[in-house]
Design a protein around this motif. Structure first.
Motif, PDB file in Angstrom:
ATOM      1  N   HIS A  60       0.815  -1.212   0.000  1.00 28.44           N
ATOM      2  CA  HIS A  60       0.000   0.000   0.000  1.00 28.44           C
ATOM      3  C   HIS A  60       0.849   1.263   0.000  1.00 28.44           C
ATOM      4  O   HIS A  60       0.320   2.348   0.226  1.00 28.44           O
ATOM      5  N   MET A  61       2.164   1.113  -0.266  1.00 29.93           N
ATOM      6  CA  MET A  61       3.013   2.294  -0.358  1.00 29.93           C
ATOM      7  C   MET A  61       2.645   3.109  -1.607  1.00 29.93           C
ATOM      8  O   MET A  61       2.394   2.537  -2.673  1.00 29.93           O
ATOM      9  N   ASN A  62       2.626   4.440  -1.472  1.00 30.86           N
ATOM     10  CA  ASN A  62       2.328   5.263  -2.651  1.00 30.86           C
ATOM     11  C   ASN A  62       3.594   5.476  -3.481  1.00 30.86           C
ATOM     12  O   ASN A  62       4.672   5.001  -3.126  1.00 30.86           O
ATOM     13  N   HIS A  63       3.432   6.217  -4.555  1.00 34.97           N
ATOM     14  CA  HIS A  63       4.533   6.420  -5.509  1.00 34.97           C
ATOM     15  C   HIS A  63       5.770   7.002  -4.824  1.00 34.97           C
ATOM     16  O   HIS A  63       6.880   6.462  -4.951  1.00 34.97           O
ATOM     17  N   SER A 125       9.133   9.482 -15.466  1.00 35.74           N
ATOM     18  CA  SER A 125      10.570   9.721 -15.620  1.00 35.74           C
ATOM     19  C   SER A 125      11.320   9.478 -14.319  1.00 35.74           C
ATOM     20  O   SER A 125      12.416   8.905 -14.311  1.00 35.74           O
ATOM     21  N   ASP A 126      10.727   9.898 -13.193  1.00 34.52           N
ATOM     22  CA  ASP A 126      11.357   9.670 -11.885  1.00 34.52           C
ATOM     23  C   ASP A 126      11.505   8.182 -11.613  1.00 34.52           C
ATOM     24  O   ASP A 126      12.542   7.720 -11.109  1.00 34.52           O
ATOM     25  N   ALA A 127      10.454   7.434 -11.938  1.00 32.85           N
ATOM     26  CA  ALA A 127      10.502   5.984 -11.700  1.00 32.85           C
ATOM     27  C   ALA A 127      11.551   5.331 -12.591  1.00 32.85           C
ATOM     28  O   ALA A 127      12.304   4.445 -12.139  1.00 32.85           O
ATOM     29  N   LEU A 128      11.612   5.774 -13.864  1.00 34.12           N
ATOM     30  CA  LEU A 128      12.572   5.165 -14.783  1.00 34.12           C
ATOM     31  C   LEU A 128      14.013   5.409 -14.356  1.00 34.12           C
ATOM     32  O   LEU A 128      14.871   4.549 -14.549  1.00 34.12           O
ATOM     33  N   ARG A 129      14.268   6.560 -13.781  1.00 30.04           N
ATOM     34  CA  ARG A 129      15.624   6.820 -13.320  1.00 30.04           C
ATOM     35  C   ARG A 129      16.038   5.826 -12.240  1.00 30.04           C
ATOM     36  O   ARG A 129      17.179   5.351 -12.214  1.00 30.04           O
ATOM     37  N   ARG A 130      15.093   5.449 -11.327  1.00 25.55           N
ATOM     38  CA  ARG A 130      15.407   4.466 -10.284  1.00 25.55           C
ATOM     39  C   ARG A 130      15.567   3.065 -10.881  1.00 25.55           C
ATOM     40  O   ARG A 130      16.472   2.315 -10.498  1.00 25.55           O
ATOM     41  N   VAL A 131      14.680   2.751 -11.836  1.00 24.00           N
ATOM     42  CA  VAL A 131      14.772   1.429 -12.464  1.00 24.00           C
ATOM     43  C   VAL A 131      16.109   1.293 -13.190  1.00 24.00           C
ATOM     44  O   VAL A 131      16.773   0.249 -13.117  1.00 24.00           O
ATOM     45  N   SER A 132      16.506   2.343 -13.877  1.00 25.89           N
ATOM     46  CA  SER A 132      17.793   2.327 -14.570  1.00 25.89           C
ATOM     47  C   SER A 132      18.944   2.162 -13.581  1.00 25.89           C
ATOM     48  O   SER A 132      19.890   1.399 -13.817  1.00 25.89           O
ATOM     49  N   LYS A 133      18.862   2.860 -12.469  1.00 33.92           N
ATOM     50  CA  LYS A 133      19.914   2.761 -11.461  1.00 33.92           C
ATOM     51  C   LYS A 133      19.966   1.373 -10.849  1.00 33.92           C
ATOM     52  O   LYS A 133      21.049   0.827 -10.586  1.00 33.92           O
ATOM     53  N   LEU A 134      18.762   0.789 -10.645  1.00 31.57           N
ATOM     54  CA  LEU A 134      18.721  -0.592 -10.137  1.00 31.57           C
ATOM     55  C   LEU A 134      19.416  -1.540 -11.100  1.00 31.57           C
ATOM     56  O   LEU A 134      20.200  -2.397 -10.704  1.00 31.57           O
ATOM     57  N   SER A 135      19.108  -1.370 -12.401  1.00 30.53           N
ATOM     58  CA  SER A 135      19.687  -2.247 -13.414  1.00 30.53           C
ATOM     59  C   SER A 135      21.201  -2.130 -13.448  1.00 30.53           C
ATOM     60  O   SER A 135      21.901  -3.135 -13.654  1.00 30.53           O
ATOM     61  N   ASN A 136      21.714  -0.933 -13.203  1.00 29.01           N
ATOM     62  CA  ASN A 136      23.157  -0.709 -13.271  1.00 29.01           C
ATOM     63  C   ASN A 136      23.871  -1.033 -11.962  1.00 29.01           C
ATOM     64  O   ASN A 136      24.900  -1.705 -11.945  1.00 29.01           O
ATOM     65  N   GLU A 137      23.294  -0.549 -10.838  1.00 32.21           N
ATOM     66  CA  GLU A 137      23.981  -0.671  -9.551  1.00 32.21           C
ATOM     67  C   GLU A 137      23.959  -2.084  -8.997  1.00 32.21           C
ATOM     68  O   GLU A 137      24.961  -2.587  -8.477  1.00 32.21           O
ATOM     69  N   LEU A 138      22.795  -2.765  -9.107  1.00 34.40           N
ATOM     70  CA  LEU A 138      22.691  -4.093  -8.490  1.00 34.40           C
ATOM     71  C   LEU A 138      23.488  -5.146  -9.228  1.00 34.40           C
ATOM     72  O   LEU A 138      23.735  -6.236  -8.697  1.00 34.40           O
ATOM     73  N   GLY A 139      23.873  -4.822 -10.468  1.00 33.73           N
ATOM     74  CA  GLY A 139      24.662  -5.787 -11.233  1.00 33.73           C
ATOM     75  C   GLY A 139      26.013  -6.062 -10.608  1.00 33.73           C
ATOM     76  O   GLY A 139      26.671  -7.067 -10.937  1.00 33.73           O
ATOM     77  N   LYS A 140      26.440  -5.207  -9.686  1.00 33.10           N
ATOM     78  CA  LYS A 140      27.732  -5.400  -9.026  1.00 33.10           C
ATOM     79  C   LYS A 140      27.674  -6.520  -7.975  1.00 33.10           C
ATOM     80  O   LYS A 140      28.706  -7.004  -7.532  1.00 33.10           O
ATOM     81  N   TYR A 141      26.459  -6.869  -7.576  1.00 35.59           N
ATOM     82  CA  TYR A 141      26.287  -7.855  -6.500  1.00 35.59           C
ATOM     83  C   TYR A 141      25.519  -9.062  -7.029  1.00 35.59           C
ATOM     84  O   TYR A 141      24.328  -8.957  -7.370  1.00 35.59           O
ATOM     85  N   PRO A 142      26.176 -10.222  -7.109  1.00 33.91           N
ATOM     86  CA  PRO A 142      25.512 -11.421  -7.643  1.00 33.91           C
ATOM     87  C   PRO A 142      24.248 -11.790  -6.879  1.00 33.91           C
ATOM     88  O   PRO A 142      23.331 -12.378  -7.446  1.00 33.91           O
TER      89      PRO A 142
END
Length: 687
Positions: A60-63, A125-142
């Motif tokens: 139930h968390m909002n945006h 756009s705000d959401a996409l920036r986080r999704v992009s960061k997730l795709s890039n940053e989390l790749g460092k951790y298996p």
């Protein structure tokens, strides 16, 4: 067991809690284990309930809460202790982003979906920036592979959607403008819009609907239509949408896809704009095979296109690129310069092909037009709007093409010398008229000298090594050369020297042609006709006059006066001898036989001159008048004096009529018939 031992010490061993005896120790243990299991089960139920409450709370968390939680997660990654798994907000972010994409697509009949709701676009756009960061940053951790795959999948879907929107906005922006501008159903409003569109098309027909032409910024603030004028084919709103999408895709690492979409669309639009101007890619072989009349038309089209690129298309295409990629100037510069380079190279290829065609005199002016066009283009493509390496390449290519055009122009102009030298025909021009060679050369030079400054440049370019004498200021500008000195004399330049050389050749050629006439008088008329034509052409052209100088013009006028004197002496000298008083008296008395012979000779000579020279042509009215006046000024007084003194010595009647054919008035009338190209019988005129 510890519990039993404790009870034993208290003297309560084996005593049931409720006063009953325990029949079986084993049964007691099982009972105790069952109690522990119930307690554990109760604890598990409590824990699951807590987790469910937390999960329900996350769901139930909002945006904004999801974004904040994801941001906290990013901050935690900076610490040494990496959490074992991603928070639930990561999945919620992915689902929320997918839901936004679905919302864009559902119920939308128009091709353009993005930009209908600015607030929703910002959230997306705000959401996409986080999704992009997730795709890039989390790749460092298996340990986050699952989350990375999930985020990457969502990001790819989002970027695919935005790329389609980006292309659609670029390709369909004109329809977007039409929709917004025709929202009113008022026929008068629609008619006004239609007329305005027609006006823009008539005045900006050189450019495609989807190409950019700048407008007046003050007027753009007055109305919605005014904002369209800033980017014709692209409303300000559309440019803003393009900018938002470009920023989003670039920040997500999809700059390649964004740039490719933009480049393909704009190159296509730019090519369509050139095709509206008549642009057609022509191979070198096609240019070589083309007839000059057709090639001349292609050159005119090429000049129009290059000038449009210089003045309108390139500057405004750069303006659009800078607006769409305002946050990424290096990308904007690269996209624009690469597109401009592609078209500049094609345009320069055409210029190089034209230079390779067979040279002829009539091509000079088009070559000079092309030279001037490239001269104006070079500062534009050499500006700061282009990366240094591209700017240097295009400037070098354009300068090379310009230089070759200049060399070709010099070669063609100098070939005029060969035309003059090779014109050695042995047939004189009838009636002593202006020779076709004189007309051709002088008209050619008149038109050529309209390009005086440009010809000064190309001749300086070709002679700068061999003409480096301080007495010949070749290092000065062409503008300074054209002014002359304070006495009105031209200063010596490579071009002016070439011009004087041609005039000397033309003089020599005309002098040679004048000797083709058997009648010396006609040869002088020929020289007067041609000399006068040359002087009048030079006086009628400030450019030639400045180059030739006053001294040359005075010398030419002096030559004309000498030709005039020679003609009078050759033609009318012998006639005047008939009217001389000397030799008429014998032993102090007028000899009638000698007098009669004088009148007969005068009549015969005057008849022959009139018959012959009335067929000669003096095309310049002023020169014709000057000749007639000068002849009359000599002949009529002399004839009137001779007639007045010696008429009395002839017997009245038929004898006088036989020898006195003309009255002074007749002489004047017949002189006025000379040089008009019409043979008129004197006898017929007297009747």
């Amino acid at each position: 067991m510890e519990k039993s031992t404790s009870n034993s010490k208290d003297g309560n061993v084996g005593t049931p809690k409720h006063g009953h005896e325990n029949p079986d120790p084993k049964s007691e243990s099982e009972s105790q284990l069952a109690g522990e299991n119930k307690t554990e089960e109760k604890d598990n139920v409590c824990n699951n309930a807590e987790e469910n409450r937390a999960a329900n709370s996350d769901s139930h968390m909002n945006h904004n809460q999801i974004l904040e939680d994801v941001d906290r997660f990013f901050q935690s990654l900076n610490h040494s202790d990496v959490p074992g798994e991603a928070p639930n907000s990561v999945e919620l972010l992915c689902k929320m982003t997918e839901s936004m994409i679905d919302k864009y697509n559902e119920g939308q009949s128009s091709l353009i979906k993005f930009g209908k709701d600015p607030e929703n676009d910002t959230s997306f756009s705000d959401a996409l920036r986080r999704v992009s960061k997730l795709s890039n940053e989390l790749g460092k951790y298996p340990v986050f592979n699952v989350s990375v795959n999930r985020a990457s999948s969502v990001l790819q879907r989002a970027m695919s959607f935005l790329e389609e929107e980006f292309r659609a906005l670029l390709e369909d922006s004109k329809n977007d403008n039409k929709d917004s501008s025709s929202s009113s159903s008022d026929p008068k409003s629609q008619d006004k819009t239609s007329k305005q569109s027609s006006f823009n098309n008539n005045n900006n027909h050189e450019y495609s609907d989807r190409c950019v032409i700048g407008g007046d910024s003050d007027q753009q603030q007055q109305s919605g239509q005014a904002s369209e004028e800033e980017f014709p084919g692209f409303s300000q709103e559309t440019v803003s949408k393009l900018n938002t999408i470009a920023n989003t895709m670039i920040s997500a690492g999809y700059d390649t896809e964004c740039c490719m979409a933009y480049s393909i669309s704009r190159r296509s639009a730019f090519k369509a704009a050139l095709e509206k101007l008549g642009y057609d890619s022509i191979s070198i072989d096609d240019v070589q095979r083309m007839q000059w009349e057709s090639l001349e038309g292609e050159i005119a089209t090429w000049i129009t296109i290059v000038r449009q690129c210089t003045a309108v298309l390139f500057p405004n295409e750069m303006k659009l690129s800078d607006s769409v990629f305002s946050d990424h100037p290096s990308i904007s510069q690269s996209l624009f310069s690469n597109m401009a380079r592609a078209f500049v190279i094609k345009l320069l290829d055409f210029a190089e092909a034209v230079v390779l065609t067979k040279r002829s005199a009539e091509k000079l002016f088009k070559f000079l037009d092309m030279y001037e066009t490239l001269r104006d283009l070079i500062p534009v493509i050499g500006g700061e709007s282009y990366p240094p390496e591209i700017s240097k390449e295009m400037t070098t290519e354009a300068t090379t093409a310009k230089s070759r055009l200049g060399e070709a122009a010099v070669s063609i102009f100098c070939d005029l010398e060969n035309s003059i030298k090779s014109d050695n025909g042995r047939t004189p021009v009838p009636s002593g008229a202006v020779h076709p060679l004189t007309r051709y050369v002088m008209n050619y030079l008149k038109y050529a000298c309209e390009y005086k400054d440009t010809l000064e440049q190309v001749f300086k370019q070709c002679h700068k090594v061999e003409d480096d004498n301080v007495d010949h200021p070749v290092e000065q500008s062409a503008h300074h050369w054209s002014q002359g000195d304070e006495t009105g004399e031209s200063q010596t330049t490579p071009f002016s020297k070439q011009l004087m050389s041609m005039m000397d050749l033309l003089d020599s050629n005309l002098e040679m042609k004048s000797k083709l006439y058997r009648d010396p008088s006609l040869s002088y008329v020929f020289l007067m006709n041609n000399g006068r034509y040359i002087v009048q052409k030079i006086k009628g052209s400030n450019e030639i006059h400045q180059l030739m100088g006053d001294t040359w013009c005075r010398k030419r006028s002096s030559d004309l006066r000498q030709y005039h004197k020679n003609y009078q002496r050759e033609t009318w000298g012998k006639v005047l001898q008939c009217l001389a008083h000397e030799g008429l008296q014998v032993n102090g008395k007028v000899s009638k036989p000698v007098l009669k012979e004088r009148f007969k000779s005068f009549n015969a000579m005057f008849d022959e001159i009139h018959k012959t020279q009335s067929t000669w042509v003096v095309s310049d009215d002023q020169l014709q008048s000057e000749l007639r006046v000068s002849i009359s000024a000599v002949m009529i007084p002399a004839y009137r004096a001779f007639l007045g003194r010696f008429k009395q010595y002839l017997d009245a009647g038929r004898q006088a009529e036989k020898y006195i054919k003309y009255q002074p008035e007749d002489i004047e009338t017949f002189i006025d018939e000379l040089f008009d190209g019409n043979a008129t019988s004197m006898a017929r005129r007297r009747t």
